[in-house]
Design a protein around this motif. Structure first.
Motif, PDB file in Angstrom:
ATOM      1  N   GLU A 158      -4.670  35.358 -32.270  1.00  0.00           N
ATOM      2  CA  GLU A 158      -5.548  36.587 -32.198  1.00  0.00           C
ATOM      3  C   GLU A 158      -4.777  37.672 -32.648  1.00  0.00           C
ATOM      4  N   GLY A 159      -3.440  37.684 -32.633  1.00  0.00           N
ATOM      5  CA  GLY A 159      -2.928  38.901 -32.897  1.00  0.00           C
ATOM      6  C   GLY A 159      -2.617  39.788 -32.214  1.00  0.00           C
ATOM      7  N   LEU A 160      -2.839  39.503 -30.617  1.00  0.00           N
ATOM      8  CA  LEU A 160      -2.848  40.373 -29.490  1.00  0.00           C
ATOM      9  C   LEU A 160      -1.568  40.431 -29.106  1.00  0.00           C
ATOM     10  N   LEU A 161      -0.563  39.305 -29.336  1.00  0.00           N
ATOM     11  CA  LEU A 161       0.868  39.146 -28.716  1.00  0.00           C
ATOM     12  C   LEU A 161       1.924  39.037 -29.633  1.00  0.00           C
ATOM     13  N   SER A 162       3.196  39.275 -29.532  1.00  0.00           N
ATOM     14  CA  SER A 162       3.955  39.130 -30.421  1.00  0.00           C
ATOM     15  C   SER A 162       4.604  37.514 -30.222  1.00  0.00           C
ATOM     16  N   SER A 163       5.501  37.047 -31.177  1.00  0.00           N
ATOM     17  CA  SER A 163       5.745  35.506 -31.092  1.00  0.00           C
ATOM     18  C   SER A 163       6.706  35.056 -29.892  1.00  0.00           C
ATOM     19  N   GLY A 164       7.509  36.015 -29.221  1.00  0.00           N
ATOM     20  CA  GLY A 164       8.289  35.866 -28.206  1.00  0.00           C
ATOM     21  C   GLY A 164       9.621  35.324 -28.482  1.00  0.00           C
ATOM     22  N   ARG A 165       9.252  33.949 -29.104  1.00  0.00           N
ATOM     23  CA  ARG A 165      10.802  33.373 -29.274  1.00  0.00           C
ATOM     24  C   ARG A 165      11.833  33.396 -28.125  1.00  0.00           C
ATOM     25  N   GLY A 166      11.637  32.859 -27.169  1.00  0.00           N
ATOM     26  CA  GLY A 166      12.350  32.939 -26.033  1.00  0.00           C
ATOM     27  C   GLY A 166      12.408  34.195 -25.134  1.00  0.00           C
ATOM     28  N   ARG A 167      11.533  35.315 -25.422  1.00  0.00           N
ATOM     29  CA  ARG A 167      11.537  36.332 -24.763  1.00  0.00           C
ATOM     30  C   ARG A 167      10.189  36.357 -24.457  1.00  0.00           C
ATOM     31  N   ARG A 168       9.877  37.404 -23.301  1.00  0.00           N
ATOM     32  CA  ARG A 168       8.400  37.467 -22.982  1.00  0.00           C
ATOM     33  C   ARG A 168       7.562  38.169 -24.200  1.00  0.00           C
ATOM     34  N   SER A 169       6.373  37.508 -24.270  1.00  0.00           N
ATOM     35  CA  SER A 169       5.809  38.258 -25.354  1.00  0.00           C
ATOM     36  C   SER A 169       5.146  39.657 -25.213  1.00  0.00           C
ATOM     37  N   LEU A 170       5.214  40.535 -26.169  1.00  0.00           N
ATOM     38  CA  LEU A 170       4.926  41.828 -26.076  1.00  0.00           C
ATOM     39  C   LEU A 170       3.336  42.035 -26.508  1.00  0.00           C
ATOM     40  N   VAL A 171       2.776  42.887 -26.074  1.00  0.00           N
ATOM     41  CA  VAL A 171       1.244  43.198 -26.323  1.00  0.00           C
ATOM     42  C   VAL A 171       1.316  44.039 -27.740  1.00  0.00           C
ATOM     43  N   LEU A 172       0.681  43.571 -28.660  1.00  0.00           N
ATOM     44  CA  LEU A 172       0.833  44.407 -29.971  1.00  0.00           C
ATOM     45  C   LEU A 172      -0.065  45.444 -30.296  1.00  0.00           C
ATOM     46  N   SER A 173      -1.611  44.921 -29.858  1.00  0.00           N
ATOM     47  CA  SER A 173      -2.873  45.770 -29.819  1.00  0.00           C
ATOM     48  C   SER A 173      -3.711  45.641 -28.782  1.00  0.00           C
ATOM     49  N   ASN A 174      -4.288  46.720 -28.367  1.00  0.00           N
ATOM     50  CA  ASN A 174      -5.546  46.615 -27.319  1.00  0.00           C
ATOM     51  C   ASN A 174      -6.767  46.483 -28.020  1.00  0.00           C
ATOM     52  N   THR A 175      -6.808  46.353 -29.158  1.00  0.00           N
ATOM     53  CA  THR A 175      -8.225  46.561 -29.825  1.00  0.00           C
ATOM     54  C   THR A 175      -9.010  45.256 -29.695  1.00  0.00           C
ATOM     55  N   ARG A 176     -10.112  45.573 -29.226  1.00  0.00           N
ATOM     56  CA  ARG A 176     -10.858  44.395 -28.951  1.00  0.00           C
ATOM     57  C   ARG A 176     -11.086  43.322 -30.179  1.00  0.00           C
ATOM     58  N   THR A 177     -11.047  42.138 -30.178  1.00  0.00           N
ATOM     59  CA  THR A 177     -11.264  41.414 -31.228  1.00  0.00           C
ATOM     60  C   THR A 177     -12.728  40.704 -30.895  1.00  0.00           C
ATOM     61  N   GLU A 178     -13.298  39.932 -31.677  1.00  0.00           N
ATOM     62  CA  GLU A 178     -14.678  39.573 -31.674  1.00  0.00           C
ATOM     63  C   GLU A 178     -14.440  38.182 -30.832  1.00  0.00           C
ATOM     64  N   THR A 179     -15.564  38.260 -29.856  1.00  0.00           N
ATOM     65  CA  THR A 179     -15.814  36.792 -29.112  1.00  0.00           C
ATOM     66  C   THR A 179     -16.623  36.025 -30.164  1.00  0.00           C
ATOM     67  N   PHE A 180     -16.443  34.825 -29.769  1.00  0.00           N
ATOM     68  CA  PHE A 180     -17.495  33.827 -30.482  1.00  0.00           C
ATOM     69  C   PHE A 180     -18.806  34.301 -30.397  1.00  0.00           C
ATOM     70  N   GLU A 181     -19.041  34.474 -29.464  1.00  0.00           N
ATOM     71  CA  GLU A 181     -20.478  34.825 -29.245  1.00  0.00           C
ATOM     72  C   GLU A 181     -21.231  36.117 -30.092  1.00  0.00           C
ATOM     73  N   GLU A 182     -20.083  37.069 -30.234  1.00  0.00           N
ATOM     74  CA  GLU A 182     -20.448  38.258 -31.103  1.00  0.00           C
ATOM     75  C   GLU A 182     -20.301  37.588 -32.549  1.00  0.00           C
ATOM     76  N   ILE A 183     -19.656  36.853 -32.828  1.00  0.00           N
ATOM     77  CA  ILE A 183     -19.714  36.534 -34.319  1.00  0.00           C
ATOM     78  C   ILE A 183     -21.311  35.874 -34.656  1.00  0.00           C
ATOM     79  N   LEU A 184     -21.269  35.075 -33.657  1.00  0.00           N
ATOM     80  CA  LEU A 184     -22.758  34.198 -33.838  1.00  0.00           C
ATOM     81  C   LEU A 184     -23.839  35.373 -33.605  1.00  0.00           C
ATOM     82  N   SER A 185     -23.847  36.280 -32.711  1.00  0.00           N
ATOM     83  CA  SER A 185     -24.840  37.056 -32.290  1.00  0.00           C
ATOM     84  C   SER A 185     -24.761  38.703 -32.480  1.00  0.00           C
TER      85      SER A 185
END
Length: 259
Positions: free
Chosen positions: A64-91
């Motif tokens: 979803e583009g919220l986290l970095s790829s990690g590659r052996g390290r802890r994943s970093l938060v890239l963005s706190n922008t709210r993404t669409e939920t499945f229901e919001e795409i439908l409705s």
């Protein structure tokens, strides 16, 4: 097609529950952009689970583009922008509520009809087959925002007829009833508003509009709904987060002829 099931919705799997929790923590700012997630060991202990569900949850948020790829390290938060939920795409109802706006409607058609050739091809049915049609103009805080033209398979008709569309989301009630909305395809087209569309949306004729063609399918690939949502674009914006190593669900292309 099978009759609409009436049983309870499927309980979320553990990896989905973990992803939902972490997503909410990110959107609430409890894990700010630039900070790392708890370790796998910490998440396993927190959710009393093995590494499998934790890794699957983290992979979902990376896609979803919220986290970095990690590659052996802890994943970093890239963005706190709210993404669409499945229901919001439908409705659009759920989408407007998420934006903090009060949805309303002006219904133009609500009932059973027959499919023309174009709709039949889109829904993989025969021309003349029965469908349930909903056409309405949706407003947010009293301002026209989108024209909805939705066609549903006939086995959904009884459930839709029971919905108070002025107060409830059609799609949320269908999902609660057990409708198998599993995946969605969307195509985005920029056009100019004709006189009728402009009048409904409260914009000038010739102003740009966004048409979104939607197909909602079951896990078996059956088309439950075919829809066209037409948005005014003067107060609409888009965003997409991408992470290296993950393909984007968004695609761009030019049509063979541009008017």
């Amino acid at each position: 097609m099978a009759q609409l099931p009436s049983g309870p919705l499927r309980r979320p799997q553990q990896h989905e529950e973990i992803a939902d929790y972490l997503r909410d923590e990110i959107f609430a700012g409890h894990i700010p952009a630039g900070e790392s997630l708890p370790s796998e060991v910490e998440l396993c202990e927190q959710f009393n689970t093995s590494r499998g569900p934790v890794r699957q949850a983290v992979a979902t948020l990376r896609a979803e583009g919220l986290l970095s790829s990690g590659r052996g390290r802890r994943s970093l938060v890239l963005s706190n922008t709210r993404t669409e939920t499945f229901e919001e795409i439908l409705s659009n109802t759920s989408w407007m509520y998420r934006m903090g706006k009060d949805p309303s409607e002006q219904v133009e058609q609500f009932g059973r009809d027959t499919a023309d050739a174009t709709l039949a091809e889109c829904m993989r049915i025969n021309e003349g087959d029965e469908v349930f049609i909903v056409r309405r103009v949706r407003s947010a805080d009293g301002e026209p925002m989108v024209i909805e033209e939705m066609a549903f398979q006939p086995e959904l008709a009884e459930a839709i007829e029971a919905v108070d569309t002025s107060e409830q989301s059609i799609h949320r009630e269908l999902i609660r009833a057990g409708a198998d909305f599993n995946n969605i395809s969307r195509a985005f087209i920029i056009e100019q508003a004709d006189a009728e569309t402009a009048g409904k949306l409260g914009i000038e004729e010739g102003a740009p509009i966004l048409r979104v063609k939607i197909k909602a399918l079951t896990h078996n690939g059956e088309v439950l709904e075919a829809a066209v949502h037409t948005y005014r674009v003067d107060n609409l914006s888009f965003g997409l987060n991408n992470v290296r190593g993950h393909s984007s669900p968004l695609w761009f292309q030019t049509e063979s002829s541009i008017q």
